[in-house]
Design a protein around this motif. Structure first.
Motif, PDB file in Angstrom:
ATOM      1  N   ILE A1368      18.263  27.931 -14.724  1.00 32.22           N
ATOM      2  CA  ILE A1368      16.895  27.028 -14.630  1.00 32.22           C
ATOM      3  C   ILE A1368      15.884  27.479 -13.748  1.00 32.22           C
ATOM      4  N   GLN A1369      14.949  27.506 -14.138  1.00 28.20           N
ATOM      5  CA  GLN A1369      13.768  27.832 -13.305  1.00 28.20           C
ATOM      6  C   GLN A1369      13.526  26.960 -12.257  1.00 28.20           C
ATOM      7  N   GLU A1370      13.224  27.350 -10.908  1.00 30.79           N
ATOM      8  CA  GLU A1370      12.760  26.488  -9.994  1.00 30.79           C
ATOM      9  C   GLU A1370      11.579  25.665 -10.228  1.00 30.79           C
ATOM     10  N   GLY A1371      11.814  24.207  -9.765  1.00 29.64           N
ATOM     11  CA  GLY A1371      10.976  23.186 -10.193  1.00 29.64           C
ATOM     12  C   GLY A1371      11.034  22.478 -11.329  1.00 29.64           C
ATOM     13  N   LYS A1372      11.977  22.965 -12.237  1.00 32.01           N
ATOM     14  CA  LYS A1372      12.155  22.243 -13.429  1.00 32.01           C
ATOM     15  C   LYS A1372      13.134  21.057 -13.174  1.00 32.01           C
ATOM     16  N   SER A1373      13.435  20.152 -14.214  1.00 31.03           N
ATOM     17  CA  SER A1373      14.492  19.078 -14.010  1.00 31.03           C
ATOM     18  C   SER A1373      15.550  19.434 -14.802  1.00 31.03           C
ATOM     19  N   LEU A1374      16.605  19.121 -14.417  1.00 32.09           N
ATOM     20  CA  LEU A1374      17.904  19.423 -15.065  1.00 32.09           C
ATOM     21  C   LEU A1374      18.679  18.089 -15.361  1.00 32.09           C
ATOM     22  N   THR A1416      21.184  13.888 -13.784  1.00 31.45           N
ATOM     23  CA  THR A1416      19.879  14.410 -13.662  1.00 31.45           C
ATOM     24  C   THR A1416      19.419  14.812 -12.307  1.00 31.45           C
ATOM     25  N   SER A1419      13.549  18.407 -10.124  1.00 33.30           N
ATOM     26  CA  SER A1419      12.552  19.277  -9.608  1.00 33.30           C
ATOM     27  C   SER A1419      13.756  20.188  -8.877  1.00 33.30           C
ATOM     28  N   SER A1471      13.930  34.540 -21.012  1.00 34.18           N
ATOM     29  CA  SER A1471      12.876  33.968 -21.860  1.00 34.18           C
ATOM     30  C   SER A1471      12.147  35.073 -22.554  1.00 34.18           C
TER      31      SER A1471
END
Length: 1494
Positions: A1368-1374, A1416, A1419, A1471
């Motif tokens: 996952i890219q930094e700053g995204k939500s998981l 969840t 960020s 990506s």
């Protein structure tokens, strides 16, 4: 009148010119030295006074007038300024500078006082005397001489000339060798005591050349006899000198010193003068009758709180002190307190501090050195006498910095100092270290600096060394260090400072009572010898010769001038005529020179030349051939030492002096415990006497002593060892006893009589005086008609028994006898005389009475009685004894026999006694003729055990030595343990040694052992050794003598990494002294390249490592252990197949280690079957780098990147996989993987041919029965878990579903096969459908069953929904959701990196409907990367679903599409995709990129 005056002046002028001519032929350089008769006589001045003035005369002129005219001015004679004493000896020059009045001279002198302050008070006194005489010389008187007087003076001058000639002859006679000699007192002045008002005269005789100058002192103050002629008169006639003290009074009581000084040195002597006062004597005699007349009181001195023998160590500070009580106390009177070391008075210095408080005298020794060792004496001097106390101070060596090096030398001194030369001497230390001393280094340091320079490059063996190259006028200190094989010692204490200067100058500058003239005034006139080449030196001799150097000495030449001379030394080897100058660089100033670097054993000749500014003079005479070698021999060994007891901690040692020893420095005494070879010095400073008290010893120690002598050449051989001596007091302390000597013996009786001899017996004294009786003396006298004669001694040597055979007697004569006892304190009084006994032969046949009855081991119920056989045996020998006993209170009828049969032994133990009852014993002897008369009664003996009595017991020590031990708490000084066997002294010393030391008794030692303590009241005990007891003791002794070290585990072997072999064992019980010996095939091996040993004494593990096993290593490995007396052995045998198998394993392990140094396979190529029934070939690799090449091949054909099979290859987390998929016949073959880079290579192969297929089929059949996952809920869902299996080589396998019988197909329950799935479908299941379902798969031969429990109970599981990796890219939500299964409903928790997560603002955790667990993270940051797990748990089990969260970072790369060859720059590889939808992207630099790389 004028004519006579003119004649007189003319004669004087001629006389002076004559004297001047004589004086010009000689050169005089002397100093003006004042004494009572050494000043310039007034007569010598009067001539100059009268001749130095003109006389007035009356003369008539032509006119008849009378005028006064002076006499014609005579021609002035040049003054010689020579000063003579009364012996007409020229002693110096008269200095005319003092031609002034007294005030002028005093002012002149006071102005120059600062320049001569250092010359001391003595110089000032001499100066004042000189000024006074100069003033007297200036008082000129005019004198008219008559003719008669003039003639008389002429005669006197002639007489003076003859006297000078006589004096010259006398000087030749007094000094025949024409050499200078230092002053020496032939007769010293003697002290005197006289009454007040009398005259005292002190006399002395002094030899020396030039004639010494004399000076007298009173209490160190110079006596000016000329200033006080009414009190003192000093005379010097030839070599006899005297001081007369007139009209003495009490104040003249003092110490009078006389000092003699010449250019060679000085000497002094002292005498005490005591003046008694009649008035004071009478006055004090009335007040204090017993007092001394001079002070009227007798002082009594008492020294208390005395210092004992002291022991210090180098570097420490020690104080010695005593309290002094002086009675009576006189106000303001203080005694004289003097401290001595070895009879030499001590002066305060930086090392020695003294203090007297009025009551206590204290001596403090700062920074002790071995030089401070010695006998210290405190002496208190009063007018009534003196009192003193002495004790020895020992100074031990400081601890050495390096083990084995010698200790520091001592007593460094400087001798024979000259302008550039000094001789340094020292004494060798007592301890040489671990090896003999090889030599010494001498260091010097200039006073005022801290720089030490080594004087010799090569160590010298001689304790004497000449140091050259000093700078004249500078002061130096020296120190010495010893050297042996172990290293160099600490430096010694520094010497006293010494000035490099001429000895004559030093003598003139030295001040003190012994040297009244501290400086020398030199008056130098123009010298006619300036510019003359000096003459040749004389008397060149070799003063010292060693292997290292030779020292020359000579006398300066007579003609050398005022500028001084220097010297060149030349040498010539024997047999040649070539002279070689030694000091070519710089001539020496001193008449001494040391030559080094001479060949030992060679012969040389030496000579000396003088030189000055005018040139080099002629050489001196040769010394002749001198052989280089030691002239001083080592001292001979001292005589045999004798050691005697002194106190509980000291021993006195005597020895005979070494014979023919030269320059002895002293003796060192050493001691050693008997049985060891460790010698300890008793003194650290050599002593010259042949007796020494060794202090500080251990009480009871058994020591031997030896002595060695030492001189400058070195140590002598040690003397032989002394006899062993036990450290204890010399005699016992008998102060507590009423008497020291024993009591009187008693009961002198006749035991046997023959014609010319009689045998006497007596009883030992009841009181031994506190010490054992050592012997007896017997006296006799004759008795005739009742008249007794005088007593005579029968024996001159003490008897050791209580009987004696008196021989050479006369038959039929009556005699009386008396006996005296002796112990260590003396001889007792004589016993009562015996009855008159007739010397007449006995005719009886039975034996006489036994003698010497005594008892031992007195207890409450028993006692041991001992006796000696009778002196008279009768007609036949004695064959037995009878012991009788009775109570002391019973009468003569109370005797009863102790035994019925005759006892052949001379002792018997009587038992059955009553405690507290007294008994009496006697013994009768028996022979064939019968029983003789009883002995004298013994007793009464009280049957009572003494308090504190102990018995003998037997012990076996750790060495297996069997010992009989007897303890006594009442021992006194001199008491000893005396052991006996069967009550007889043990005379077989070999057996005694074995019993007491070696612990190896045998059957010969069976019997009764007894021990008696001497100097006590019969303290004793016994022990009976039986055969059974001996065997038991021997068994215990063997166990103790040969102990075994216990092992916790025997030797074992481990194979380590690199193929190393480890042999090890572990001990159970051991000490820190345990030692290990490593042995291979009976050969001791040591640590080296092949073997590495280790013994961890904290764990007891012993290890030995071998890097590899070779063919020669086949055999037996052994560990031999020694721990004191204990021993142990453990072995391991490696031979035959066992060794070869181990060797192969070792070689394989080493090869594996080498392989793993590069890229290698952690797990070799193998296969596995996935849940989807795909066949995977997989292997694990390790130690790979980016540069490592990984190559797959099938049937030796490399699978290239563009091959279709290359898409089946993956690498993840060090695991390589090749997905074959659904296996078929086309997949058969040999698969290989190759790894290689610059570090190495490795290979793995998997055979999937016919044999490989069979193996794979068997595995797939077993794998078929396993359920991998349940995709949907069982209830109320209608889909049963489907299974996938492999198409096993196109063979169909039947399958049945069974639940309590075969399940038939219906509308609600259906089963079938779809593709590769076997399924069972139950529509609308009910409670009746619960139960166990069985799947039966068979092929007609083999079958597999699988049972499914659908009863509604199952363990908690995570059945899906979670990926393996989340990128996952930094700053995204998981947001992730996991499916949970389990009955009963499981508990759910989330873990991150093995730590439980709690729901908060960052992590939101939910669990919904009992089957969906979600997490969840808002960020995402780099801190959220890690390993996560969903953990579910119920009572049937626990399961975790794990996944990894990875954070993508920006990595822009230029990628190249493999399909359309379009270049693009992407930020994130995962990506990236091409417009052609191709997933295959390659870095433009042709570097492969995949998901794992990112």
């Amino acid at each position: 009148m004028s004519g006579s005056l003119q004649v007189t002046l003319k004669q004087q002028q001629q006389q002076h010119q004559h004297v001047e001519k004589q004086q010009q032929q000689l050169h005089f350089e002397s100093s003006y030295y004042l004494s009572t008769k050494s000043s310039v006589s007034q007569k010598s001045f009067s001539t100059y006074k009268t001749s130095s003035h003109r006389v007035k005369t009356a003369v008539k002129t032509e006119k008849g007038q009378e005028v006064v005219k002076l006499s014609p001015l005579p021609t002035r004679a040049k003054r010689t300024y020579l000063a003579m004493d009364t012996d007409k000896e020229i002693i110096g020059y008269v200095v005319p500078v003092f031609r002034a009045n007294h005030e002028v001279v005093r002012g002149l002198m006071e102005a120059r006082e600062e320049d001569v302050t250092e010359e001391g008070i003595n110089y000032v006194a001499m100066r004042n005397l000189f000024v006074r005489e100069a003033r007297e010389a200036m008082d000129v008187k005019v004198e008219k001489k008559t003719r008669t007087k003039q003639v008389r003076e002429s005669a006197e001058r002639l007489q003076l000339g003859r006297t000078m000639d006589e004096w010259s002859e006398f000087r030749k006679k007094m000094n025949p060798d024409s050499l200078t000699h230092p002053p020496e007192f032939i007769v010293k002045p003697r002290g005197q005591t006289v009454w007040e008002g009398k005259t005292v005269k002190l006399h002395c005789t002094v030899a020396g050349w030039p004639k010494p100058r004399m000076a007298w002192y009173k209490n160190n103050v110079l006596i000016d006899a000329k200033a006080h002629p009414e009190k003192y008169t000093a005379e010097s006639n030839y070599n006899m000198h005297s001081l007369e003290i007139k009209n003495c009074d009490f104040l003249d009581t003092a110490k009078y010193h006389v000092s003699a000084l010449n250019v060679k040195g000085e000497a002094s002597s002292v005498a005490n003068i005591v003046i008694k006062s009649r008035y004071l004597s009478l006055f004090f005699h009335i007040l204090f009758p017993p007092s001394l007349p001079e002070h009227g009181v007798t002082f009594e001195t008492t020294i208390i709180d005395k210092f004992e023998v002291a022991f210090g160590r180098e570097g420490e500070t020690m104080s010695l002190g005593c309290t002094v009580i002086i009675y009576p106390t006189v106000k303001k009177y203080q005694p004289e307190v003097v401290w001595y070391r070895n009879s030499v008075p001590l002066k305060p210095s930086k090392w020695v501090h003294t203090h007297w408080s009025g009551e206590r005298a204290t001596l403090t020794l700062i920074h002790l050195n071995k030089e401070d060792e010695g006998m210290y004496t405190l002496r208190i001097n009063t007018k009534s006498g003196f009192d003193s106390y002495s004790a020895y101070v020992f100074v031990r060596d400081a601890d050495v910095e390096v083990e084995g090096v010698p200790v520091a030398p001592l007593d460094v001194r400087c001798h024979d100092a000259n302008k550039d030369y000094v001789v340094v001497t020292w004494k060798q230390p007592a301890v040489e270290g671990s090896s003999s001393i090889l030599g010494y280094y001498i260091d010097r340091c200039e006073v005022g600096t801290h720089h030490w320079a080594q004087c010799n490059d090569t160590p010298v063996k001689y304790a004497r060394f000449p140091v050259t190259g000093l700078v004249e006028g500078r002061s130096y200190i020296f120190r010495v260090r010893a050297l042996n094989k172990a290293g160099v010692s600490r430096p010694s204490r520094v010497s006293e400072a010494v000035v490099a200067m001429d000895p004559s100058d030093r003598a003139r500058l030295r001040a003190g009572p012994s040297a009244p003239w501290t400086g020398m005034i030199k008056f130098t006139e123009e010298d006619s010898t300036v510019g003359v080449v000096p003459g040749e030196p004389t008397d060149v001799v070799v003063t010292e010769a060693t292997k290292s150097y030779v020292v020359l000495a000579w006398k300066p030449p007579v003609q050398r001038g005022h500028e001084g001379v220097m010297y060149y030394i030349e040498k010539c080897m024997s047999g040649t005529d070539t002279w070689q100058r030694v000091n070519t660089g710089m001539p020496v100033k001193s008449p001494r020179f040391a030559l080094f670097d001479l060949a030992e054993g060679k012969s040389y000749s030496f000579r000396v030349r003088c030189c000055n500014s005018a040139g080099v003079g002629e050489p001196s005479e040769s010394t002749g051939d001198i052989t280089v070698g030691d002239k001083l021999d080592l001292p001979s060994a001292p005589g045999n030492p004798v050691a005697t007891r002194n106190t509980d901690t000291s021993v006195v040692v005597f020895w005979a002096a070494s014979k023919d020893v030269k320059h002895l420095a002293g003796y060192y005494i050493e001691c050693s415990v008997v049985g060891t070879d460790d010698w300890v010095p008793c003194n650290n400073k050599p002593v010259k006497q042949t007796r020494f008290v060794c202090h500080g010893l251990t009480t009871g120690a058994n020591l031997v002593f030896r002595v060695k002598a030492v001189n400058a050449a070195g140590y002598s051989q040690s003397s032989s060892n002394s006899d062993a001596v036990v450290v204890q007091a010399a005699i016992c302390d008998l102060s507590s006893l009423t008497t020291a000597i024993p009591g009187k013996p008693s009961g002198v009786t006749l035991l046997e009589a023959v014609k010319d001899y009689m045998v006497l017996g007596w009883t030992a004294p009841a009181n031994n005086g506190g010490a054992d009786v050592r012997g007896y003396f017997v006296d006799y006298r004759t008795v005739k008609g009742g008249v007794v004669g005088k007593w005579h001694e029968l024996n001159h040597q003490a008897l050791t028994t209580t009987s004696y055979k008196a021989e050479n007697l006369k038959e039929n004569v009556f005699y009386q006898f008396q006996v005296r006892a002796m112990n260590m304190a003396g001889v007792s009084k004589a016993s009562l005389p015996s009855a008159a006994l007739e010397c007449k032969e006995w005719t009886i046949t039975v034996p006489g009475a036994p003698v010497g009855l005594h008892v031992l081991e007195v207890r409450d119920t028993s006692v041991v009685v001992l006796w000696e056989p009778p002196v008279f045996n009768g007609r036949t020998p004695v064959n037995g004894y009878y012991l009788d006993i009775k109570e002391a209170s019973a009468g003569s009828d109370g005797w009863k026999a102790v035994h019925e049969k005759a006892n052949k032994m001379k002792y018997m133990k009587v038992t059955g006694l009553k405690a507290g009852t007294s008994y009496v014993f006697h013994v009768r002897a028996q022979n064939l003729a019968g029983v003789g008369k009883p002995s004298a009664a013994l007793g009464p003996i009280l049957a009572q055990t003494r308090p504190g009595t102990k018995e003998i017991y037997v012990d076996v020590d750790d060495n297996g030595v069997i010992s009989m031990i007897f303890e006594c708490s009442e021992m006194k000084e001199g008491s000893e343990f005396v052991w006996s066997k069967n009550y007889q002294a043990i005379t077989d010393t070999s057996r005694l040694t074995i019993i007491s030391e070696k612990g190896n008794p045998s059957l010969e030692d069976l019997g009764t052992f007894s021990c008696v303590v001497t100097n006590t009241d019969g303290i004793s005990s016994s022990y009976t050794l039986t055969e059974e007891g001996l065997k038991r003791l021997l068994d215990i002794s063997h166990e103790h003598k040969f102990p075994v070290i216990p092992f916790k585990s025997q030797m074992a072997m481990d194979l380590l990494e690199k193929g190393r072999v480890r042999f090890w064992t572990q001990l159970e019980k051991y000490t820190s002294d345990c030692q290990v010996e490593y042995v291979f095939n009976d050969v001791i091996i040591t640590q080296g390249k092949k073997y590495t040993m280790n013994f961890d004494k904290s764990t007891g593990i012993i290890e030995m490592f071998m890097d590899s096993l070779e063919v020669t290593d086949e055999g037996t490995f052994t560990f031999n252990l020694v721990d004191g007396k204990a021993k142990g052995t453990t072995s391991l045998v490696l031979i035959g197949d066992e060794f070869r198998e181990l060797q192969k394993k070792s070689e394989f392990a080493r090869a594996e280690w080498v392989r793993k140094q590069g890229p290698h396979f952690v797990e070799y190529l193998d296969f596995t079957v996935t849940p989807a029934c795909d066949v995977l070939l997989k292997c694990k690799i390790g130690n790979v780098k980016r540069e490592t090449e990984i190559i797959w091949s099938k049937d030796a054909i490399e699978i290239a990147e563009d091959d279709e099979d290359s898409q089946k290859i993956e690498m993840k987390d060090g695991e390589l996989t090749f997905n074959i998929g659904k296996i078929s016949k086309q997949d058969a073959g040999v698969y290989e993987v190759f790894l290689r880079d610059e570090r190495g290579k490795d290979k793995s192969t998997f055979n999937l041919t016919d044999a490989g297929k069979v193996s794979l089929m068997n595995f797939s059949a077993a794998r078929f029965t396993k359920i991998y996952s349940i995709k949907n809920q069982l209830f109320p869902a209608t889909i049963f878990q489907s299974m996938r299996t492999l198409a096993l080589l196109d063979v169909c396998v039947p399958c049945l579903f069974i639940r309590d019988g075969k399940i038939a197909a219906s509308e609600r329950v259906k089963s079938g096969v779809t593709g590769e799935q076997l399924w069972l479908k139950i529509n609308e299941p009910t409670e009746k459908d619960k139960g166990k379902y069985t799947m039966d798969v068979f092929d007609g031969k083999d079958g597999v069953k699988r049972v499914f429990d659908l009863s509604g109970k199952d363990r908690a599981r995570v059945v899906g929904g979670l990926p393996d990796v989340v990128a996952i890219q930094e700053g995204k939500s998981l947001n992730l959701t996991g499916n949970v299964w389990g009955e009963p409903q499981p508990e759910v928790c989330w873990m991150k990196n093995d730590r439980e997560l709690l729901s908060d603002d960052r992590y939101k955790l939910k669990f919904e409907a009992g089957k969906f667990a979600s997490i969840t993270i808002a960020s995402v940051t780099t801190a959220d990367s890690g390993k996560y797990a969903l953990v579910v748990k119920n009572k049937y089990g626990t399961e975790a679903g794990e996944f990894t969260v990875k954070l993508l970072v920006s990595m822009p790369k230029l990628l190249l599409c493999s399909v359309c060859s379009v270049c693009m720059c992407v930020m994130y590889v995962l990506s990236a995709s091409c417009k052609c939808k191709s997933p295959q992207l390659f870095v433009k630099q042709e570097e492969r990129v995949n998901r794992d790389d990112v």
